[in-house]
Design a protein around this motif. Structure first.
Motif, mmCIF file in Angstrom:
data_model
loop_
_atom_site.group_PDB
_atom_site.id
_atom_site.type_symbol
_atom_site.label_atom_id
_atom_site.label_comp_id
_atom_site.label_asym_id
_atom_site.label_seq_id
_atom_site.Cartn_x
_atom_site.Cartn_y
_atom_site.Cartn_z
ATOM 1 N N GLN A 58 0.863 -1.184 0.000
ATOM 2 C CA GLN A 58 0.000 0.000 0.000
ATOM 3 C C GLN A 58 0.899 1.234 0.000
ATOM 4 O O GLN A 58 1.281 1.739 1.067
ATOM 5 N N PRO A 59 1.238 1.742 -1.153
ATOM 6 C CA PRO A 59 2.277 2.777 -1.247
ATOM 7 C C PRO A 59 1.839 4.132 -0.715
ATOM 8 O O PRO A 59 0.680 4.532 -0.863
ATOM 9 N N ARG A 60 2.798 4.823 -0.082
ATOM 10 C CA ARG A 60 2.611 6.210 0.351
ATOM 11 C C ARG A 60 3.587 7.149 -0.354
ATOM 12 O O ARG A 60 3.357 8.350 -0.413
ATOM 13 N N THR A 61 4.688 6.588 -0.867
ATOM 14 C CA THR A 61 5.760 7.383 -1.452
ATOM 15 C C THR A 61 6.201 6.740 -2.761
ATOM 16 O O THR A 61 6.286 5.517 -2.865
ATOM 17 N N ALA A 62 6.506 7.586 -3.738
ATOM 18 C CA ALA A 62 7.039 7.120 -5.020
ATOM 19 C C ALA A 62 8.495 7.545 -5.157
ATOM 20 O O ALA A 62 8.854 8.687 -4.835
ATOM 21 N N VAL A 63 9.328 6.626 -5.617
ATOM 22 C CA VAL A 63 10.743 6.887 -5.887
ATOM 23 C C VAL A 63 10.924 6.944 -7.398
ATOM 24 O O VAL A 63 10.543 6.005 -8.103
ATOM 25 N N LEU A 160 16.840 -1.586 -3.118
ATOM 26 C CA LEU A 160 15.732 -1.181 -2.254
ATOM 27 C C LEU A 160 14.549 -2.119 -2.427
ATOM 28 O O LEU A 160 13.870 -2.480 -1.452
ATOM 29 N N ALA A 161 14.303 -2.537 -3.662
ATOM 30 C CA ALA A 161 13.151 -3.386 -3.959
ATOM 31 C C ALA A 161 13.183 -4.707 -3.197
ATOM 32 O O ALA A 161 12.132 -5.284 -2.911
ATOM 33 N N GLU A 162 14.360 -5.177 -2.845
ATOM 34 C CA GLU A 162 14.473 -6.474 -2.181
ATOM 35 C C GLU A 162 13.776 -6.500 -0.830
ATOM 36 O O GLU A 162 13.265 -7.547 -0.417
ATOM 37 N N THR A 163 13.767 -5.361 -0.131
ATOM 38 C CA THR A 163 13.193 -5.328 1.230
ATOM 39 C C THR A 163 11.999 -4.390 1.340
ATOM 40 O O THR A 163 11.442 -4.236 2.432
ATOM 41 N N LEU A 164 11.588 -3.783 0.243
ATOM 42 C CA LEU A 164 10.515 -2.784 0.290
ATOM 43 C C LEU A 164 9.164 -3.462 0.497
ATOM 44 O O LEU A 164 8.809 -4.404 -0.198
ATOM 45 N N GLU A 165 8.401 -2.933 1.464
ATOM 46 C CA GLU A 165 7.056 -3.453 1.729
ATOM 47 C C GLU A 165 5.975 -2.581 1.115
ATOM 48 O O GLU A 165 4.979 -3.090 0.588
ATOM 49 N N HIS A 166 6.137 -1.265 1.220
ATOM 50 C CA HIS A 166 5.130 -0.333 0.719
ATOM 51 C C HIS A 166 5.836 0.803 -0.020
ATOM 52 O O HIS A 166 6.704 1.479 0.548
ATOM 53 N N ARG A 235 14.839 15.346 6.637
ATOM 54 C CA ARG A 235 16.017 15.610 7.466
ATOM 55 C C ARG A 235 15.857 15.030 8.864
ATOM 56 O O ARG A 235 16.780 14.431 9.412
ATOM 57 N N ARG A 236 14.689 15.201 9.452
ATOM 58 C CA ARG A 236 14.459 14.685 10.806
ATOM 59 C C ARG A 236 14.544 13.158 10.838
ATOM 60 O O ARG A 236 15.103 12.574 11.777
ATOM 61 N N ILE A 237 13.997 12.502 9.806
ATOM 62 C CA ILE A 237 14.059 11.042 9.737
ATOM 63 C C ILE A 237 15.502 10.582 9.615
ATOM 64 O O ILE A 237 15.943 9.640 10.288
ATOM 65 N N ALA A 238 16.285 11.249 8.772
ATOM 66 C CA ALA A 238 17.695 10.878 8.588
ATOM 67 C C ALA A 238 18.482 11.059 9.877
ATOM 68 O O ALA A 238 19.302 10.217 10.250
ATOM 69 N N GLU A 239 18.243 12.171 10.570
ATOM 70 C CA GLU A 239 18.961 12.438 11.817
ATOM 71 C C GLU A 239 18.572 11.452 12.906
ATOM 72 O O GLU A 239 19.432 10.949 13.642
ATOM 73 N N ALA A 240 17.285 11.141 13.002
ATOM 74 C CA ALA A 240 16.836 10.193 14.026
ATOM 75 C C ALA A 240 17.401 8.795 13.777
ATOM 76 O O ALA A 240 17.679 8.056 14.729
ATOM 77 N N ALA A 241 17.593 8.447 12.503
ATOM 78 C CA ALA A 241 18.126 7.129 12.165
ATOM 79 C C ALA A 241 19.643 7.072 12.292
ATOM 80 O O ALA A 241 20.229 5.984 12.230
ATOM 81 N N GLY A 242 20.291 8.220 12.457
ATOM 82 C CA GLY A 242 21.739 8.255 12.587
ATOM 83 C C GLY A 242 22.484 7.939 11.299
ATOM 84 O O GLY A 242 23.624 7.469 11.342
ATOM 85 N N ILE A 243 21.848 8.201 10.167
ATOM 86 C CA ILE A 243 22.467 7.918 8.868
ATOM 87 C C ILE A 243 23.253 9.137 8.406
ATOM 88 O O ILE A 243 22.722 10.250 8.337
ATOM 89 N N TYR A 298 17.272 5.507 1.985
ATOM 90 C CA TYR A 298 16.031 5.192 1.268
ATOM 91 C C TYR A 298 15.237 4.104 1.984
ATOM 92 O O TYR A 298 14.000 4.150 2.043
ATOM 93 N N GLN A 299 15.919 3.123 2.528
ATOM 94 C CA GLN A 299 15.202 2.062 3.246
ATOM 95 C C GLN A 299 14.440 2.629 4.440
ATOM 96 O O GLN A 299 13.291 2.236 4.690
ATOM 97 N N VAL A 300 15.059 3.565 5.144
ATOM 98 C CA VAL A 300 14.391 4.189 6.290
ATOM 99 C C VAL A 300 13.261 5.109 5.826
ATOM 100 O O VAL A 300 12.143 5.089 6.381
ATOM 101 N N LEU A 301 13.529 5.927 4.822
ATOM 102 C CA LEU A 301 12.524 6.893 4.370
ATOM 103 C C LEU A 301 11.266 6.200 3.851
ATOM 104 O O LEU A 301 10.142 6.661 4.102
ATOM 105 N N LEU A 302 11.433 5.094 3.142
ATOM 106 C CA LEU A 302 10.244 4.397 2.626
ATOM 107 C C LEU A 302 9.422 3.752 3.727
ATOM 108 O O LEU A 302 8.239 3.478 3.550
ATOM 109 N N ARG A 303 10.037 3.510 4.886
ATOM 110 C CA ARG A 303 9.283 3.022 6.042
ATOM 111 C C ARG A 303 8.581 4.154 6.799
ATOM 112 O O ARG A 303 7.491 3.985 7.318
ATOM 113 N N GLU A 304 9.248 5.315 6.879
ATOM 114 C CA GLU A 304 8.810 6.347 7.801
ATOM 115 C C GLU A 304 7.968 7.453 7.167
ATOM 116 O O GLU A 304 7.177 8.084 7.864
#
Length: 305
Positions: A58-63, A160-166, A235-243, A298-304
């Motif tokens: 169920q996608p929320r974001t397009a890459v 990314l496609a290997e682990t992408l759920e949505h 930016r907030r997602i990247a900082e929270a993930a420590g990437i 990208y793996q984190v952003l597609l989750r969050e």
């Protein structure tokens, strides 16, 4: 890196992406069933030409990742016309194929007029596409080749496609030579899945403010300006993930985002990608740490998102 090398060797300048599209379709057909969430493959030449969508859950974001590269078109006689904005240095090896067979020629640049041409044992048929000969080089810290822009983005999308759920991965065409495919992809995605936020999976430049090995880039602006509230979420997602990541501020350049920003639909977008040096030459080079950072982000952003 074997897949990346294969992608870099694949000739697909703007307008001639069909072979690379078939390669990706075959790759997804061979591997997609073993991914965490096998995708719905949307490929309809009558509606999307050589573009391709992979739809997960169920996608929320397009890459958006563009398939095409820069290159050259043979004109008349021994003239060449650039595709996109290649750096043109006399002596670069160019390869291609016409009805008479394989081509391995040398780029020429007139010292006075800067007119482009080629040196070869015969005349090449007008309309033939030529691309840089691929010399793929890998060290412990870097990869170097022609067409890391944007075959590295395509590679990252397939990882990314290997682990992408949505999410949706949209492989677009013509980006290097003015774009044009993203409007109909964006309209279909918006109307079919109600998705209106995007990430641009592309390659940017090493500059005085963006250094190799310091993480992938989150672009605050180039010639276009994304909506700041959306970029701040990223930016907030990247900082929270420590990437590890870097911020880019430019006044020139663009990407598939230009068609999203000019759309009649309310798309949010942000460019997120690794930086390369030796841009648009046969010697584009990217630090492996930045590749790892790009995929992890990208793996984190597609989750969050």
């Amino acid at each position: 890196m074997q897949l990346l090398q294969t992608l870099c060797q694949f000739p697909a300048p703007s307008g001639a992406e069909a072979g690379l599209t078939r390669f990706i379709l075959d790759y997804v057909g061979q591997h997609g069933a073993s991914w965490r969430q096998p995708p719905l493959v949307v490929h309809d030449e009558s509606r999307f030409q050589d573009c391709l969508l992979l739809v997960f859950g169920q996608p929320r974001t397009a890459v958006f990742a563009h398939l095409d590269s820069i290159g050259f078109t043979v004109r008349y006689g021994r003239e060449l016309v650039p595709i996109g904005g290649p750096e043109c240095v006399a002596g670069y090896r160019l390869v291609g194929r016409d009805s008479q067979g394989e081509i391995d020629c040398t780029l020429t640049v007139d010292e006075e007029t800067e007119a482009l041409g080629y040196e070869f044992s015969r005349t090449i048929e007008p309309g033939t596409s030529l691309t840089f000969a691929c010399d793929f080089r890998e060290t412990t810290t870097t990869v170097q080749s022609c067409y890391l822009d944007n075959r590295l983005g395509v590679w990252c999308a397939l990882q990314l496609a290997e682990t992408l759920e949505h999410g949706i991965i949209a492989f677009s065409c013509w980006e290097e030579h003015g774009g044009g495919s993203v409007p109909y992809l964006a309209r279909f995605i918006y109307n079919t899945y109600a998705v209106r936020q995007a990430l641009i999976m592309d390659i940017t430049w090493v500059t005085e403010g963006v250094r190799p090995g310091q993480g992938c880039v989150i672009s605050l602006r180039d010639s276009l300006i994304p909506r700041r509230s959306y970029v701040e979420r990223i930016r907030r997602i990247a900082e929270a993930a420590g990437i590890q990541h870097q911020l880019e501020v430019e006044g020139i350049g663009g990407s598939d985002a230009k068609d999203l920003q000019r759309s009649e639909m309310p798309w949010d977008w942000c460019f997120v990608g690794a930086a390369e040096d030796e841009v648009h030459t046969p010697h584009e080079i990217v630090h492996k740490a930045d590749i790892a950072s790009m995929l992890a982000l990208y793996q984190v952003l597609l989750r969050e998102l």
